[in-house]
Scaffold this motif. Sequence first.
Motif, PDB file in Angstrom:
ATOM      1  N   MET A  43      46.220  29.358  38.187  1.00 22.08           N
ATOM      2  CA  MET A  43      45.527  30.321  39.049  1.00 22.08           C
ATOM      3  C   MET A  43      44.324  30.913  38.331  1.00 22.08           C
ATOM      4  SD  MET A  43      48.751  32.191  40.852  1.00 22.08           S
ATOM      5  CE  MET A  43      47.808  33.002  42.122  1.00 22.08           C
ATOM      6  N   ARG A  44      44.516  31.310  37.074  1.00 21.55           N
ATOM      7  CA  ARG A  44      43.414  31.911  36.316  1.00 21.55           C
ATOM      8  C   ARG A  44      42.264  30.930  36.126  1.00 21.55           C
ATOM      9  NH1 ARG A  44      47.968  33.467  33.538  1.00 21.55           N
ATOM     10  NH2 ARG A  44      47.475  32.094  31.797  1.00 21.55           N
ATOM     11  N   GLU A  45      42.588  29.643  35.881  1.00 19.42           N
ATOM     12  CA  GLU A  45      41.542  28.627  35.719  1.00 19.42           C
ATOM     13  C   GLU A  45      40.701  28.474  36.974  1.00 19.42           C
ATOM     14  OE1 GLU A  45      43.578  25.077  34.559  1.00 19.42           O
ATOM     15  OE2 GLU A  45      44.230  25.944  32.658  1.00 19.42           O
ATOM     16  N   VAL A  48      41.360  33.040  39.966  1.00 20.01           N
ATOM     17  CA  VAL A  48      42.235  33.975  40.662  1.00 20.01           C
ATOM     18  C   VAL A  48      42.762  34.993  39.655  1.00 20.01           C
ATOM     19  CG1 VAL A  48      44.349  34.229  42.006  1.00 20.01           C
ATOM     20  CG2 VAL A  48      42.889  32.225  42.347  1.00 20.01           C
ATOM     21  N   THR A  49      42.585  36.249  39.963  1.00 17.96           N
ATOM     22  CA  THR A  49      43.098  37.328  39.120  1.00 17.96           C
ATOM     23  C   THR A  49      44.083  38.150  39.943  1.00 17.96           C
ATOM     24  OG1 THR A  49      41.396  38.902  39.808  1.00 17.96           O
ATOM     25  CG2 THR A  49      40.877  37.486  37.907  1.00 17.96           C
ATOM     26  N   ASP A  55      43.169  42.349  46.437  1.00 22.79           N
ATOM     27  CA  ASP A  55      42.054  42.557  47.362  1.00 22.79           C
ATOM     28  C   ASP A  55      42.093  41.618  48.561  1.00 22.79           C
ATOM     29  OD1 ASP A  55      41.155  44.493  45.610  1.00 22.79           O
ATOM     30  OD2 ASP A  55      39.601  43.213  44.716  1.00 22.79           O
ATOM     31  N   GLY A  56      42.694  40.446  48.397  1.00 23.53           N
ATOM     32  CA  GLY A  56      42.659  39.441  49.453  1.00 23.53           C
ATOM     33  C   GLY A  56      43.883  39.365  50.333  1.00 23.53           C
ATOM     34  N   ASP A  97      43.748  24.714  50.669  1.00 24.87           N
ATOM     35  CA  ASP A  97      44.251  25.897  49.978  1.00 24.87           C
ATOM     36  C   ASP A  97      43.235  26.330  48.930  1.00 24.87           C
ATOM     37  OD1 ASP A  97      45.653  27.711  48.266  1.00 24.87           O
ATOM     38  OD2 ASP A  97      47.542  26.872  48.967  1.00 24.87           O
ATOM     39  N   VAL A  98      42.692  27.530  49.083  1.00 24.71           N
ATOM     40  CA  VAL A  98      41.656  28.018  48.184  1.00 24.71           C
ATOM     41  C   VAL A  98      42.254  28.519  46.869  1.00 24.71           C
ATOM     42  CG1 VAL A  98      39.828  29.745  47.899  1.00 24.71           C
ATOM     43  CG2 VAL A  98      40.161  28.615  50.105  1.00 24.71           C
TER      44      VAL A  98
END
Length: 107
Positions: A43-45, A48-49, A55-56, A97-98
């Motif tokens: 996820m981090r790569e 995505v944090t 926020d999303g 999938d984003v």
Amino acid sequence: MVDQPLVGGGGGAEKVEELAALAHPERVAGIVYAGTYASGGQMRENGVTAQSLVDGVATPWPLHALTGNAEALTRYEIAEGYSGVTAPALILHGDSDVVTPLDPRGA
């Protein structure tokens, strides 16, 4: 009581099933993964944090619960542990999938 359930979930819930399958492989008949990810590193790569997840996501959860869940998802690391999961698995994943794309390299 079911002695050997088929377990699964999405949105991070399947991570609990992975841990159960590692701890008690004789008790898990199989795992269903839906829109999942391999690790927090994946996820981090992809940028995505925990904050971007907070926020999303639209949810009635209290902010502290949502924040704690987002932090747990981005910190979760089991990638090397997958080889220890012996239960059969069904993986369901969309091609748009984003957060966790099928090919994180964008190819």
